[in-house]
Design an enzyme around this catalytic site. Structure first.
Site, PDB file in Angstrom:
ATOM      1  N   ARG A  37      -3.751  -7.969 -20.730  1.00 25.20           N
ATOM      2  CA  ARG A  37      -4.683  -7.393 -21.711  1.00 25.20           C
ATOM      3  C   ARG A  37      -3.969  -6.581 -22.770  1.00 25.20           C
ATOM      4  O   ARG A  37      -4.493  -6.373 -23.853  1.00 25.20           O
ATOM      5  CB  ARG A  37      -5.701  -6.492 -20.999  1.00 25.20           C
ATOM      6  CG  ARG A  37      -6.563  -7.189 -19.990  1.00 25.20           C
ATOM      7  CD  ARG A  37      -7.526  -6.221 -19.341  1.00 25.20           C
ATOM      8  NE  ARG A  37      -8.377  -5.585 -20.330  1.00 25.20           N
ATOM      9  CZ  ARG A  37      -9.390  -6.191 -20.930  1.00 25.20           C
ATOM     10  NH1 ARG A  37      -9.678  -7.431 -20.634  1.00 25.20           N
ATOM     11  NH2 ARG A  37     -10.116  -5.565 -21.833  1.00 25.20           N
ATOM     12  N   ASP A  79     -11.008   0.120 -23.903  1.00 29.99           N
ATOM     13  CA  ASP A  79     -11.241  -0.005 -22.468  1.00 29.99           C
ATOM     14  C   ASP A  79     -11.275   1.363 -21.785  1.00 29.99           C
ATOM     15  O   ASP A  79     -10.674   2.306 -22.269  1.00 29.99           O
ATOM     16  CB  ASP A  79     -10.083  -0.779 -21.801  1.00 29.99           C
ATOM     17  CG  ASP A  79     -10.242  -2.287 -21.924  1.00 29.99           C
ATOM     18  OD1 ASP A  79     -11.327  -2.734 -22.309  1.00 29.99           O
ATOM     19  OD2 ASP A  79      -9.267  -2.987 -21.625  1.00 29.99           O
ATOM     20  N   PRO A 138       0.814  -1.223   0.000  1.00 25.07           N
ATOM     21  CA  PRO A 138       0.000   0.000   0.000  1.00 25.07           C
ATOM     22  C   PRO A 138       0.847   1.273   0.000  1.00 25.07           C
ATOM     23  O   PRO A 138       0.338   2.356  -0.262  1.00 25.07           O
ATOM     24  CB  PRO A 138      -0.810  -0.110   1.299  1.00 25.07           C
ATOM     25  CG  PRO A 138      -0.678  -1.512   1.758  1.00 25.07           C
ATOM     26  CD  PRO A 138       0.604  -2.041   1.210  1.00 25.07           C
ATOM     27  N   GLU A 181       2.602  -8.183   8.559  1.00 30.74           N
ATOM     28  CA  GLU A 181       2.680  -6.715   8.608  1.00 30.74           C
ATOM     29  C   GLU A 181       3.540  -6.156   7.483  1.00 30.74           C
ATOM     30  O   GLU A 181       3.599  -4.958   7.275  1.00 30.74           O
ATOM     31  CB  GLU A 181       3.251  -6.257   9.957  1.00 30.74           C
ATOM     32  CG  GLU A 181       2.337  -6.495  11.129  1.00 30.74           C
ATOM     33  CD  GLU A 181       0.941  -5.928  10.915  1.00 30.74           C
ATOM     34  OE1 GLU A 181       0.840  -4.711  10.716  1.00 30.74           O
ATOM     35  OE2 GLU A 181      -0.028  -6.712  10.919  1.00 30.74           O
TER      36      GLU A 181
END
Ligand code: ADE
Length: 263
Positions: free
Chosen positions: A154, A169, A89, A116
Protein backbone atom coordinates in the site's frame (compact mmCIF):
# COMPACT_ATOMS: atom_id res chain seq x y z
CA UNK A 1 10.28 -4.06 -4.18
CA UNK A 2 11.36 -7.67 -4.24
CA UNK A 3 10.29 -10.03 -1.45
CA UNK A 4 11.53 -13.61 -1.21
CA UNK A 5 9.39 -15.81 1.02
CA UNK A 6 10.75 -19.06 2.42
CA UNK A 7 7.71 -21.24 3.06
CA UNK A 8 6.46 -24.81 3.11
CA UNK A 9 3.31 -23.48 1.38
CA UNK A 10 4.47 -21.47 -1.63
CA UNK A 11 1.10 -21.79 -3.33
CA UNK A 12 -0.71 -20.30 -0.35
CA UNK A 13 1.49 -17.22 -0.52
CA UNK A 14 1.39 -16.83 -4.31
CA UNK A 15 -2.36 -17.38 -4.50
CA UNK A 16 -3.36 -14.75 -1.97
CA UNK A 17 -1.03 -12.17 -3.50
CA UNK A 18 -2.73 -12.48 -6.88
CA UNK A 19 -5.75 -10.51 -5.66
CA UNK A 20 -6.41 -6.81 -5.21
CA UNK A 21 -3.74 -4.27 -4.52
CA UNK A 22 -0.86 -6.76 -4.33
CA UNK A 23 -1.90 -8.44 -7.59
CA UNK A 24 -2.08 -5.09 -9.35
CA UNK A 25 1.27 -3.99 -7.89
CA UNK A 26 2.84 -7.16 -9.28
CA UNK A 27 1.30 -6.48 -12.70
CA UNK A 28 2.67 -2.95 -12.58
CA UNK A 29 6.13 -4.28 -11.81
CA UNK A 30 6.21 -2.60 -8.38
CA UNK A 31 6.20 -5.81 -6.36
CA UNK A 32 7.95 -9.07 -7.09
CA UNK A 33 7.38 -11.97 -4.71
CA UNK A 34 9.34 -15.18 -5.11
CA UNK A 35 8.67 -18.25 -2.98
CA UNK A 36 11.15 -20.90 -1.90
CA UNK A 37 10.25 -24.26 -0.43
CA UNK A 38 12.74 -25.70 2.08
CA UNK A 39 11.51 -29.18 1.17
CA UNK A 40 13.45 -28.76 -2.07
CA UNK A 41 16.59 -28.65 0.10
CA UNK A 42 15.81 -31.74 2.15
CA UNK A 43 17.90 -34.70 1.09
CA UNK A 44 15.91 -37.70 2.26
CA UNK A 45 13.20 -39.59 0.44
CA UNK A 46 10.43 -38.00 2.53
CA UNK A 47 11.82 -34.48 2.06
CA UNK A 48 11.88 -34.06 5.85
CA UNK A 49 12.18 -30.51 7.16
CA UNK A 50 11.26 -31.05 10.83
CA UNK A 51 12.23 -33.22 13.75
CA UNK A 52 11.33 -33.86 17.39
CA UNK A 53 12.39 -31.25 19.95
CA UNK A 54 15.35 -31.90 22.23
CA UNK A 55 14.11 -32.04 25.80
CA UNK A 56 10.86 -33.64 24.69
CA UNK A 57 7.41 -32.13 24.55
CA UNK A 58 4.76 -31.87 21.88
CA UNK A 59 5.19 -30.68 18.33
CA UNK A 60 8.03 -30.63 15.89
CA UNK A 61 10.83 -28.17 15.20
CA UNK A 62 12.07 -27.06 11.79
CA UNK A 63 15.59 -28.32 11.15
CA UNK A 64 18.58 -26.10 10.45
CA UNK A 65 19.98 -27.72 7.32
CA UNK A 66 17.09 -27.40 4.81
CA UNK A 67 16.37 -23.82 5.85
CA UNK A 68 20.03 -22.84 5.75
CA UNK A 69 20.42 -24.30 2.27
CA UNK A 70 17.26 -22.59 1.08
CA UNK A 71 18.48 -19.24 2.41
CA UNK A 72 21.77 -19.75 0.56
CA UNK A 73 19.87 -20.39 -2.65
CA UNK A 74 17.78 -17.27 -2.13
CA UNK A 75 20.78 -15.07 -1.36
CA UNK A 76 22.52 -16.28 -4.48
CA UNK A 77 19.53 -15.06 -6.51
CA UNK A 78 18.67 -11.68 -4.96
CA UNK A 79 20.30 -8.74 -6.74
CA UNK A 80 21.69 -7.11 -3.54
CA UNK A 81 22.13 -8.20 0.08
CA UNK A 82 18.85 -7.79 1.97
CA UNK A 83 17.59 -8.31 5.50
CA UNK A 84 16.28 -11.69 6.54
CA UNK A 85 13.16 -11.41 8.68
CA UNK A 86 11.62 -14.20 10.69
CA UNK A 87 7.89 -13.91 11.41
CA UNK A 88 7.05 -15.15 14.89
CA UNK A 89 4.97 -14.19 17.94
CA UNK A 90 8.24 -13.42 19.75
CA UNK A 91 9.13 -10.66 17.31
CA UNK A 92 8.87 -6.89 17.40
CA UNK A 93 5.19 -5.93 17.17
CA UNK A 94 4.37 -4.71 13.67
CA UNK A 95 2.84 -1.23 13.49
CA UNK A 96 2.31 1.22 10.65
CA UNK A 97 5.62 2.86 11.62
CA UNK A 98 7.29 -0.55 11.34
CA UNK A 99 5.73 -1.08 7.91
CA UNK A 100 7.02 2.32 6.83
CA UNK A 101 10.49 1.35 8.04
CA UNK A 102 10.53 -2.01 6.27
CA UNK A 103 9.23 -0.72 2.96
CA UNK A 104 12.33 1.47 2.69
CA UNK A 105 14.37 -1.68 2.04
CA UNK A 106 15.09 -2.59 -1.57
CA UNK A 107 14.02 -6.12 -0.75
CA UNK A 108 13.42 -8.54 2.10
CA UNK A 109 13.72 -12.25 2.72
CA UNK A 110 10.78 -13.42 4.84
CA UNK A 111 11.29 -16.65 6.70
CA UNK A 112 8.07 -18.37 7.78
CA UNK A 113 7.90 -21.21 10.25
CA UNK A 114 5.43 -24.01 10.87
CA UNK A 115 5.11 -26.50 13.74
CA UNK A 116 6.50 -25.29 17.08
CA UNK A 117 9.02 -23.06 15.36
CA UNK A 118 12.54 -23.12 13.99
CA UNK A 119 15.74 -24.44 15.59
CA UNK A 120 17.11 -21.44 17.50
CA UNK A 121 20.57 -21.87 15.99
CA UNK A 122 19.22 -21.11 12.52
CA UNK A 123 17.57 -17.94 13.84
CA UNK A 124 20.76 -16.82 15.59
CA UNK A 125 22.95 -17.45 12.57
CA UNK A 126 20.72 -16.33 9.71
CA UNK A 127 18.00 -13.92 10.88
CA UNK A 128 18.48 -10.15 11.12
CA UNK A 129 15.12 -9.22 12.63
CA UNK A 130 12.12 -10.98 14.12
CA UNK A 131 8.65 -9.42 13.73
CA UNK A 132 5.21 -10.35 15.08
CA UNK A 133 1.85 -9.28 13.66
CA UNK A 134 0.10 -9.50 17.02
CA UNK A 135 -0.22 -11.19 20.36
CA UNK A 136 -1.85 -14.38 19.15
CA UNK A 137 -0.52 -17.56 17.63
CA UNK A 138 -1.01 -18.49 13.99
CA UNK A 139 -0.43 -21.95 12.59
CA UNK A 140 2.45 -20.63 10.58
CA UNK A 141 4.23 -17.48 9.51
CA UNK A 142 2.68 -17.35 6.02
CA UNK A 143 -0.31 -15.23 6.99
CA UNK A 144 2.01 -12.91 8.91
CA UNK A 145 4.27 -12.58 5.85
CA UNK A 146 1.20 -11.86 3.71
CA UNK A 147 0.02 -9.21 6.15
CA UNK A 148 3.41 -7.53 6.05
CA UNK A 149 3.63 -7.68 2.24
CA UNK A 150 0.11 -6.29 1.87
CA UNK A 151 0.75 -3.42 4.27
CA UNK A 152 4.06 -2.55 2.57
CA UNK A 153 2.54 -2.71 -0.90
CA UNK A 154 0.00 0.00 0.00
CA UNK A 155 2.95 2.33 0.60
CA UNK A 156 4.72 1.66 -2.70
CA UNK A 157 4.26 4.75 -4.86
CA UNK A 158 1.90 3.89 -7.71
CA UNK A 159 0.46 0.77 -6.07
CA UNK A 160 -2.78 2.45 -5.08
CA UNK A 161 -4.80 4.16 -7.74
CA UNK A 162 -5.15 7.19 -5.56
CA UNK A 163 -2.03 7.53 -3.40
CA UNK A 164 -3.93 9.91 -1.18
CA UNK A 165 -5.92 7.02 0.22
CA UNK A 166 -2.84 5.53 1.90
CA UNK A 167 -2.09 8.89 3.46
CA UNK A 168 -5.58 8.97 4.91
CA UNK A 169 -5.52 5.40 6.21
CA UNK A 170 -5.79 4.67 9.91
CA UNK A 171 -2.44 4.98 11.70
CA UNK A 172 -0.71 6.96 8.95
CA UNK A 173 -0.78 9.87 11.36
CA UNK A 174 -0.86 7.74 14.50
CA UNK A 175 -4.66 8.12 14.62
CA UNK A 176 -7.59 5.94 13.62
CA UNK A 177 -9.41 6.75 10.39
CA UNK A 178 -12.60 8.81 10.35
CA UNK A 179 -15.95 7.24 9.31
CA UNK A 180 -16.79 7.09 5.58
CA UNK A 181 -20.15 7.26 3.78
CA UNK A 182 -21.37 6.74 0.24
CA UNK A 183 -24.71 6.84 -1.60
CA UNK A 184 -27.60 6.67 -0.86
CA UNK A 185 -27.97 9.72 1.33
CA UNK A 186 -30.68 8.02 3.40
CA UNK A 187 -30.83 4.34 4.26
CA UNK A 188 -33.08 2.70 6.84
CA UNK A 189 -33.76 6.13 8.30
CA UNK A 190 -30.07 6.89 8.74
CA UNK A 191 -28.59 9.94 7.08
CA UNK A 192 -25.09 11.18 6.38
CA UNK A 193 -23.39 13.87 8.51
CA UNK A 194 -24.57 17.14 6.95
CA UNK A 195 -21.09 18.61 6.69
CA UNK A 196 -20.10 15.91 4.16
CA UNK A 197 -22.86 17.16 1.85
CA UNK A 198 -21.96 20.83 2.29
CA UNK A 199 -19.25 21.05 -0.36
CA UNK A 200 -17.20 23.09 2.13
CA UNK A 201 -13.82 21.37 1.86
CA UNK A 202 -12.33 23.20 4.84
CA UNK A 203 -15.24 22.19 7.07
CA UNK A 204 -15.07 18.61 5.78
CA UNK A 205 -11.35 18.32 6.51
CA UNK A 206 -11.91 19.75 9.98
CA UNK A 207 -14.78 17.30 10.66
CA UNK A 208 -12.69 14.34 9.47
CA UNK A 209 -9.79 15.33 11.68
CA UNK A 210 -12.13 15.74 14.65
CA UNK A 211 -13.70 12.31 14.05
CA UNK A 212 -10.24 10.74 13.73
CA UNK A 213 -9.17 12.24 17.02
CA UNK A 214 -12.48 11.33 18.67
CA UNK A 215 -12.44 7.74 17.51
CA UNK A 216 -8.90 7.33 18.65
CA UNK A 217 -9.85 8.80 22.03
CA UNK A 218 -12.81 6.42 22.33
CA UNK A 219 -11.27 3.24 20.96
CA UNK A 220 -7.51 3.53 21.32
CA UNK A 221 -6.67 6.01 24.08
CA UNK A 222 -3.24 4.34 24.25
CA UNK A 223 -2.40 5.87 20.87
CA UNK A 224 -3.20 9.36 22.13
CA UNK A 225 -1.25 8.83 25.33
CA UNK A 226 1.87 8.29 23.21
CA UNK A 227 1.72 11.69 21.57
CA UNK A 228 1.55 15.38 22.27
CA UNK A 229 -1.47 16.92 20.54
CA UNK A 230 -1.06 20.22 18.70
CA UNK A 231 -3.27 23.00 20.11
CA UNK A 232 -5.63 22.78 17.10
CA UNK A 233 -6.07 19.04 17.51
CA UNK A 234 -6.64 19.42 21.21
CA UNK A 235 -9.39 21.92 20.56
CA UNK A 236 -11.00 19.58 18.03
CA UNK A 237 -10.83 16.68 20.43
CA UNK A 238 -12.33 18.80 23.22
CA UNK A 239 -15.18 19.66 20.87
CA UNK A 240 -15.68 15.98 20.01
CA UNK A 241 -15.69 14.98 23.67
CA UNK A 242 -18.15 17.69 24.60
CA UNK A 243 -20.57 16.61 21.87
CA UNK A 244 -20.09 12.96 22.74
CA UNK A 245 -20.86 13.62 26.39
CA UNK A 246 -23.94 15.61 25.48
CA UNK A 247 -25.19 12.79 23.28
CA UNK A 248 -24.60 10.32 26.11
CA UNK A 249 -26.60 12.60 28.41
CA UNK A 250 -23.59 12.77 30.71
CA UNK A 251 -22.87 15.75 32.96
CA UNK A 252 -20.78 18.58 31.55
CA UNK A 253 -17.20 17.83 30.59
CA UNK A 254 -14.83 18.12 33.53
CA UNK A 255 -12.00 20.54 32.75
CA UNK A 256 -9.37 17.89 33.28
CA UNK A 257 -10.97 15.17 31.16
CA UNK A 258 -8.10 14.98 28.73
CA UNK A 259 -5.66 14.56 31.54
CA UNK A 260 -7.79 11.78 33.00
CA UNK A 261 -7.51 9.94 29.69
CA UNK A 262 -3.76 10.41 29.73
CA UNK A 263 -3.72 12.90 26.83
N1 ADE B 1 3.70 -16.99 13.41
C1 ADE B 1 2.79 -17.50 14.26
N2 ADE B 1 2.15 -16.54 14.92
C2 ADE B 1 2.66 -15.35 14.49
C3 ADE B 1 2.42 -13.99 14.80
N3 ADE B 1 1.52 -13.63 15.72
N4 ADE B 1 3.12 -13.06 14.14
C4 ADE B 1 4.04 -13.41 13.25
N5 ADE B 1 4.33 -14.68 12.91
C5 ADE B 1 3.64 -15.64 13.52
Amino acid sequence: MRVDVVTLFPEMVQTLLRFGVTGRAAERGLLQVETWDPRDDAHDRHRTVDDRPYGGGPGMVMKVQPLRDTLRRVRAMVPAPVKTIYLSPQGRPLTQDGVRELVQESGLILLTGRYEGIDERLIEAEVDEEWSIGDYVLSGGELAALVLIDAMTRLLPGALNDYESAEQDSFMDGLLDCPHYTRPEQIDGQGVPAVLLSGDHGAIARWRRRESLGRTWLRRPDLLAQRQLAAKDRALLDEFIREYQEKQGAPALPENLLEQRGV
